[in-house]
Design a protein around this motif. Structure first.
Motif, PDB file in Angstrom:
ATOM      1  N   TYR A 133       0.851  -1.198   0.000  1.00 54.21           N
ATOM      2  CA  TYR A 133       0.000   0.000   0.000  1.00 54.21           C
ATOM      3  C   TYR A 133       0.878   1.237   0.000  1.00 54.21           C
ATOM      4  O   TYR A 133       2.101   1.127   0.040  1.00 54.21           O
ATOM      5  N   THR A 139      -7.372  10.046  11.799  1.00 55.72           N
ATOM      6  CA  THR A 139      -6.908  11.271  11.141  1.00 55.72           C
ATOM      7  C   THR A 139      -6.756  12.395  12.162  1.00 55.72           C
ATOM      8  O   THR A 139      -6.984  12.213  13.357  1.00 55.72           O
ATOM      9  N   LYS A 193     -16.024  17.001   2.018  1.00 55.48           N
ATOM     10  CA  LYS A 193     -15.630  16.371   0.742  1.00 55.48           C
ATOM     11  C   LYS A 193     -15.525  14.855   0.805  1.00 55.48           C
ATOM     12  O   LYS A 193     -15.347  14.202  -0.215  1.00 55.48           O
ATOM     13  N   GLN A 225      -5.775  12.047  -1.499  1.00 51.18           N
ATOM     14  CA  GLN A 225      -4.744  13.077  -1.345  1.00 51.18           C
ATOM     15  C   GLN A 225      -3.529  12.739  -2.220  1.00 51.18           C
ATOM     16  O   GLN A 225      -3.696  12.559  -3.402  1.00 51.18           O
ATOM     17  N   ARG A 273      -1.794  10.036  -2.323  1.00 53.91           N
ATOM     18  CA  ARG A 273      -1.630   8.608  -2.629  1.00 53.91           C
ATOM     19  C   ARG A 273      -2.667   8.172  -3.672  1.00 53.91           C
ATOM     20  O   ARG A 273      -3.555   8.924  -4.036  1.00 53.91           O
TER      21      ARG A 273
HETATM   22  C1  HQG Z   1      -6.431  13.176   5.187  1.00 57.94           C
HETATM   23  C2  HQG Z   1       1.116   4.771   6.760  1.00 57.94           C
HETATM   24  C3  HQG Z   1      -8.601  16.887   4.380  1.00 57.94           C
HETATM   25  C4  HQG Z   1      -6.419  11.789   5.747  1.00 57.94           C
HETATM   26  C5  HQG Z   1      -0.140   4.667   7.602  1.00 57.94           C
HETATM   27  C6  HQG Z   1      -4.956  11.662   6.175  1.00 57.94           C
HETATM   28  C7  HQG Z   1      -1.201   4.201   6.637  1.00 57.94           C
HETATM   29  C8  HQG Z   1      -8.149  14.653   4.181  1.00 57.94           C
HETATM   30  C9  HQG Z   1      -4.220  12.567   5.180  1.00 57.94           C
HETATM   31  C10 HQG Z   1      -0.732   4.745   5.310  1.00 57.94           C
HETATM   32  C11 HQG Z   1      -9.246  14.487   3.293  1.00 57.94           C
HETATM   33  C12 HQG Z   1      -3.394  11.806   4.169  1.00 57.94           C
HETATM   34  C13 HQG Z   1      -1.576   5.908   4.851  1.00 57.94           C
HETATM   35  C14 HQG Z   1     -10.013  15.633   2.987  1.00 57.94           C
HETATM   36  C15 HQG Z   1      -8.311  12.583   3.560  1.00 57.94           C
HETATM   37  N1  HQG Z   1      -9.661  16.799   3.547  1.00 57.94           N
HETATM   38  N2  HQG Z   1      -7.838  15.844   4.708  1.00 57.94           N
HETATM   39  N3  HQG Z   1     -11.074  15.582   2.174  1.00 57.94           N
HETATM   40  N4  HQG Z   1      -9.313  13.203   2.927  1.00 57.94           N
HETATM   41  N5  HQG Z   1      -7.605  13.446   4.318  1.00 57.94           N
HETATM   42  O1  HQG Z   1      -0.311   9.780   5.109  1.00 57.94           O
HETATM   43  O2  HQG Z   1      -4.203   7.300   5.677  1.00 57.94           O
HETATM   44  O3  HQG Z   1       3.854   3.620   8.065  1.00 57.94           O
HETATM   45  O4  HQG Z   1      -1.398  10.056   2.825  1.00 57.94           O
HETATM   46  O5  HQG Z   1      -7.322  11.659   6.824  1.00 57.94           O
HETATM   47  O6  HQG Z   1       0.007   3.824   8.701  1.00 57.94           O
HETATM   48  O7  HQG Z   1      -2.690   8.792   7.106  1.00 57.94           O
HETATM   49  O8  HQG Z   1       3.912   4.538   5.759  1.00 57.94           O
HETATM   50  O9  HQG Z   1      -2.594   8.776   4.562  1.00 57.94           O
HETATM   51  O10 HQG Z   1      -4.786  12.140   7.474  1.00 57.94           O
HETATM   52  O11 HQG Z   1      -1.362   2.824   6.594  1.00 57.94           O
HETATM   53  O12 HQG Z   1       3.650   2.074   6.153  1.00 57.94           O
HETATM   54  O13 HQG Z   1      -5.234  13.285   4.460  1.00 57.94           O
HETATM   55  O14 HQG Z   1       0.618   5.173   5.500  1.00 57.94           O
HETATM   56  O15 HQG Z   1       1.784   3.547   6.668  1.00 57.94           O
HETATM   57  O16 HQG Z   1      -2.287  11.268   4.848  1.00 57.94           O
HETATM   58  O17 HQG Z   1      -1.731   6.856   5.914  1.00 57.94           O
HETATM   59  P1  HQG Z   1      -1.551   9.991   4.287  1.00 57.94           P
HETATM   60  P2  HQG Z   1      -2.894   7.960   5.891  1.00 57.94           P
HETATM   61  P3  HQG Z   1       3.395   3.431   6.682  1.00 57.94           P
END
Ligand code: HQG
Length: 180
Positions: free
Chosen positions: A77, A100, A111, A116, A118
């Protein structure tokens, strides 16, 4: 060997910048182990890295980030590269979670959850995993509860990352509520 640094370097190569390492990635994001080793060996820091080091990192990590199979390695992922990684659609459990930051809530309520930077939205199988994910963004993260099965029935795409991390296309606000 600094396993954490090596894990981060592999994550970066496989999720975000395979071209910097001259990796030939298949449609599922897997690259030949020898190619990744060749690239790493070019830097003094990683000149002694071997496939056994990859295997140890995978075995000892608290998160299941990579798969080593048939001489290839891939990230489960997290991808941000332009080539969309092919994932099989899979029916999710009734409920999934998303940890989050408080500061993102207003936007998420308006929204929905967006991928974002990814390729996919990342959701967690359990609250504890979601809390860990959220703590990367906020000291007091909030846990969102996702009506995954209903969203799936309505046509939102879900895909298995590993056992704890699910991937999804954008999740509209109506399937999202705030947990306790
Ligand atoms: C937020 C790590 C505003 C979303 C982790 C998140 C996970 C919004 C941030 C994996 C939004 C993106 C991915 C909206 C989403 N408005 N903010 N409409 N929609 N968001 O890091 O899910 O250690 O890209 O809530 O453990 O935090 O790297 O995604 O806070 O499994 O292996 O936008 O990465 O794994 O942040 O983390 P990220 P994620 P690893």
């Amino acid at each position: 060997m600094d396993d954490r640094a090596l894990s981060k370097e592999i994550s970066y190569a496989l999720r975000h910048a395979p071209w910097e390492y001259e990796l030939e990635m298949d449609e599922e994001g897997a690259v030949p182990v020898v190619q990744l080793l060749d690239a790493l060996h070019r830097s003094t820091k990683w000149k002694n890295v071997s496939e056994e080091d990859f295997a140890r990192i995978i075995a000892q990590s608290d998160k299941k980030r990579f798969e080593l199979k048939d001489g290839k390695i891939r990230a489960y992922y997290g991808h941000s590269i332009p080539m969309k990684i092919k994932k099989e659609r899979q029916m999710p459990p009734d409920i999934l979670y998303h940890g989050t930051a408080r500061r993102f809530l207003t936007s998420i309520k308006e929204k929905g959850l967006l991928p974002q930077n990814r390729q996919y939205v990342h959701l967690s199988q359990d609250v504890e995993t979601a809390a860990n994910v959220g703590s990367r963004h906020d000291a007091k993260p909030c846990i969102l509860v996702i009506d995954a099965k209903v969203a799936w029935s309505d046509g939102v795409g879900f895909y298995l990352g590993n056992e704890k991390v699910w991937l999804a296309d954008a999740v509209p606000p109506k399937y999202i509520r705030e947990g306790k």
